[in-house]
Scaffold this motif. Structure first.
Motif, mmCIF file in Angstrom:
data_model
loop_
_atom_site.group_PDB
_atom_site.id
_atom_site.type_symbol
_atom_site.label_atom_id
_atom_site.label_comp_id
_atom_site.label_asym_id
_atom_site.label_seq_id
_atom_site.Cartn_x
_atom_site.Cartn_y
_atom_site.Cartn_z
ATOM 1 N N SER A 217 -8.837 3.723 -6.450
ATOM 2 C CA SER A 217 -9.813 3.268 -5.455
ATOM 3 C C SER A 217 -9.091 2.887 -4.173
ATOM 4 O O SER A 217 -7.989 2.315 -4.219
ATOM 5 C CB SER A 217 -10.626 2.077 -5.978
ATOM 6 O OG SER A 217 -9.785 0.957 -6.190
ATOM 7 N N ILE A 218 -9.710 3.219 -3.045
ATOM 8 C CA ILE A 218 -9.140 2.905 -1.734
ATOM 9 C C ILE A 218 -10.242 2.294 -0.871
ATOM 10 O O ILE A 218 -11.302 2.888 -0.695
ATOM 11 C CB ILE A 218 -8.572 4.157 -1.039
ATOM 12 C CG1 ILE A 218 -7.490 4.799 -1.901
ATOM 13 C CG2 ILE A 218 -8.008 3.794 0.342
ATOM 14 C CD1 ILE A 218 -6.912 6.077 -1.316
ATOM 15 N N LEU A 219 -9.980 1.110 -0.372
ATOM 16 C CA LEU A 219 -10.931 0.408 0.475
ATOM 17 C C LEU A 219 -10.649 0.760 1.933
ATOM 18 O O LEU A 219 -9.503 0.688 2.381
ATOM 19 C CB LEU A 219 -10.805 -1.098 0.267
ATOM 20 C CG LEU A 219 -11.953 -1.971 0.765
ATOM 21 C CD1 LEU A 219 -13.166 -1.779 -0.129
ATOM 22 C CD2 LEU A 219 -11.533 -3.438 0.763
ATOM 23 N N ILE B 200 -17.303 -1.818 5.568
ATOM 24 C CA ILE B 200 -16.316 -1.614 4.508
ATOM 25 C C ILE B 200 -16.899 -0.637 3.483
ATOM 26 O O ILE B 200 -17.993 -0.869 2.969
ATOM 27 C CB ILE B 200 -15.947 -2.930 3.818
ATOM 28 C CG1 ILE B 200 -15.231 -3.871 4.794
ATOM 29 C CG2 ILE B 200 -15.074 -2.682 2.596
ATOM 30 C CD1 ILE B 200 -14.950 -5.241 4.218
ATOM 31 N N TYR B 201 -16.180 0.433 3.238
ATOM 32 C CA TYR B 201 -16.575 1.404 2.221
ATOM 33 C C TYR B 201 -15.411 1.555 1.243
ATOM 34 O O TYR B 201 -14.267 1.710 1.666
ATOM 35 C CB TYR B 201 -16.879 2.770 2.842
ATOM 36 C CG TYR B 201 -18.256 2.897 3.466
ATOM 37 C CD1 TYR B 201 -18.764 1.919 4.312
ATOM 38 C CD2 TYR B 201 -19.042 4.024 3.221
ATOM 39 C CE1 TYR B 201 -20.006 2.045 4.897
ATOM 40 C CE2 TYR B 201 -20.295 4.155 3.799
ATOM 41 C CZ TYR B 201 -20.777 3.168 4.636
ATOM 42 O OH TYR B 201 -22.012 3.295 5.209
ATOM 43 N N GLU B 202 -15.723 1.508 -0.049
ATOM 44 C CA GLU B 202 -14.697 1.736 -1.057
ATOM 45 C C GLU B 202 -14.887 3.122 -1.675
ATOM 46 O O GLU B 202 -15.982 3.473 -2.118
ATOM 47 C CB GLU B 202 -14.765 0.680 -2.155
ATOM 48 C CG GLU B 202 -13.658 0.822 -3.193
ATOM 49 C CD GLU B 202 -13.728 -0.247 -4.262
ATOM 50 O OE1 GLU B 202 -12.768 -1.033 -4.390
ATOM 51 O OE2 GLU B 202 -14.761 -0.316 -4.953
ATOM 52 N N THR C 213 0.829 -1.207 0.000
ATOM 53 C CA THR C 213 0.000 0.000 0.000
ATOM 54 C C THR C 213 0.861 1.254 0.000
ATOM 55 O O THR C 213 0.490 2.254 -0.622
ATOM 56 C CB THR C 213 -0.945 0.019 1.207
ATOM 57 O OG1 THR C 213 -0.184 -0.110 2.426
ATOM 58 C CG2 THR C 213 -1.957 -1.093 1.133
ATOM 59 N N ASP D 81 -7.217 -2.390 0.610
ATOM 60 C CA ASP D 81 -6.676 -2.481 -0.746
ATOM 61 C C ASP D 81 -6.708 -1.133 -1.461
ATOM 62 O O ASP D 81 -7.642 -0.345 -1.309
ATOM 63 C CB ASP D 81 -7.473 -3.494 -1.565
ATOM 64 C CG ASP D 81 -7.242 -4.918 -1.099
ATOM 65 O OD1 ASP D 81 -6.208 -5.158 -0.447
ATOM 66 O OD2 ASP D 81 -8.092 -5.779 -1.368
ATOM 67 N N THR E 283 -18.167 3.571 -3.910
ATOM 68 C CA THR E 283 -18.602 2.597 -4.906
ATOM 69 C C THR E 283 -18.918 1.224 -4.305
ATOM 70 O O THR E 283 -19.358 0.325 -5.024
ATOM 71 C CB THR E 283 -17.514 2.418 -5.982
ATOM 72 O OG1 THR E 283 -16.272 2.064 -5.349
ATOM 73 C CG2 THR E 283 -17.319 3.720 -6.764
ATOM 74 N N ARG E 284 -18.689 1.067 -3.026
ATOM 75 C CA ARG E 284 -18.986 -0.210 -2.365
ATOM 76 C C ARG E 284 -19.295 0.056 -0.908
ATOM 77 O O ARG E 284 -18.581 0.825 -0.246
ATOM 78 C CB ARG E 284 -17.792 -1.154 -2.494
ATOM 79 C CG ARG E 284 -17.919 -2.474 -1.723
ATOM 80 C CD ARG E 284 -16.645 -3.289 -1.899
ATOM 81 N NE ARG E 284 -16.592 -4.446 -1.030
ATOM 82 C CZ ARG E 284 -15.530 -5.246 -0.883
ATOM 83 N NH1 ARG E 284 -14.434 -4.984 -1.578
ATOM 84 N NH2 ARG E 284 -15.553 -6.282 -0.066
ATOM 85 N N ARG F 156 -11.845 0.108 6.045
ATOM 86 C CA ARG F 156 -12.596 -0.710 7.001
ATOM 87 C C ARG F 156 -12.758 0.076 8.299
ATOM 88 O O ARG F 156 -11.783 0.646 8.813
ATOM 89 C CB ARG F 156 -11.892 -2.038 7.271
ATOM 90 C CG ARG F 156 -12.681 -2.967 8.190
ATOM 91 C CD ARG F 156 -11.897 -4.240 8.487
ATOM 92 N NE ARG F 156 -11.710 -5.040 7.292
ATOM 93 C CZ ARG F 156 -12.600 -5.940 6.857
ATOM 94 N NH1 ARG F 156 -13.724 -6.139 7.517
ATOM 95 N NH2 ARG F 156 -12.351 -6.643 5.767
ATOM 96 N N GLN G 186 -13.705 5.846 -4.587
ATOM 97 C CA GLN G 186 -13.095 5.883 -5.921
ATOM 98 C C GLN G 186 -13.075 7.320 -6.449
ATOM 99 O O GLN G 186 -14.016 8.087 -6.245
ATOM 100 C CB GLN G 186 -13.877 5.005 -6.888
ATOM 101 C CG GLN G 186 -13.272 4.927 -8.287
ATOM 102 C CD GLN G 186 -14.167 4.163 -9.243
ATOM 103 O OE1 GLN G 186 -14.998 4.724 -9.931
ATOM 104 N NE2 GLN G 186 -14.007 2.834 -9.250
#
Length: 245
Positions: free
Chosen positions: A175-177, A218-220, A77, A161, A236-237, A179, A222
């Motif tokens: 994109s960055i995930l 969990i939020y993604e 990362t 990620d 996006t998630r 938690r 972008q």
């Protein structure tokens, strides 16, 4: 969606030590029951007494987090953060991004809890909103309440990620995930929330006890870095463990 930094410290109303990825039960007596496996991360709170009225003492404390990170993931990362600064945004800072992501998570989770789907436009990807609306329509009220995370209830935030990619038209994306671990007072049936963490804390004076659960989400995020595109991050998630799976 802009991601400004949040300032200040998270606070919880009791002294406790909570090991993430493990079940921990705290009672008024302060006794703990822990599994034997080693923790992936720990949240600790050091209490400082203060007086709210004569003859009674309350506690408030700052939360400090000690994490154990996979060194391979940490190194990977960091390479991505370097590439983002070198080729996309020279002012990118993961610490500032994390604080902004916490603020965005709190705001969006509150809108979800209140079923304000129109207000999610511009914050959440368009194709994701109908799916969230469908899932939320089937949820009981207690589960909807548990979606909401106030900023002071967010106990721990970890970047996951990171992705850098191009589409067939040459558009550039990052994109960055993220938690999040957060507390909720929502009354959730035990059979629906198997595997979540829960414990008792003392709020205020003697006899004022409240059971809270530690939930994860969990939020993604972008952002498109194509020239001429507004510099906005979009979610996006969205996943809330045992709620929006």
């Amino acid at each position: 969606m802009s991601l400004p930094m949040l300032r200040g410290c998270c606070r919880v109303p009791s002294t406790f030590r909570l090991f993430l990825n493990q079940s921990v039960i705290l009672s008024r007596s302060g006794k703990q029951r822990l599994p034997s496996s080693s923790p992936a991360a720990a949240v600790t709170a050091a209490a400082r007494p203060y007086s709210s009225d004569p003859g009674r003492q309350n506690t408030k404390q700052k939360v400090r987090v000690v994490g154990i990170t996979n060194p391979f993931i940490w190194f990977r990362t960091r390479i991505y953060y370097f590439l983002i600064r070198a080729y996309f945004d020279k002012e990118f800072n993961i610490e500032e991004f994390t604080e902004g992501a916490k603020q965005a998570f709190s705001h969006v989770s509150r809108l979800l809890s209140q079923c304000q789907f129109e207000a999610l436009e511009g914050l959440v990807a368009k194709d994701l909103i109908p799916k969230l609306k469908e899932k939320c329509s089937l949820m009981p009220l207690s589960h909807k309440e548990a979606l909401s995370a106030e900023s002071y209830e967010i106990m721990h935030t970890v970047p996951g990620d990171v992705g850098i990619y191009y589409d067939d038209n040459g558009r550039k994306f990052v994109s960055i995930l993220m938690r999040f671990w957060y507390l909720t007072s929502a009354r959730l049936p035990d059979h629906d929330m198997e595997g979540t963490r829960f414990f008792q804390i003392v709020i205020g004076g003697e006899g004022e006890e409240e059971t809270k659960r530690m939930l994860t989400a969990i939020y993604e995020f972008q952002r498109e870095f194509t020239k001429g595109v507004p510099p906005d991050w979009t979610i996006t998630r969205i996943e809330h463990s045992r709620l929006l799976d």
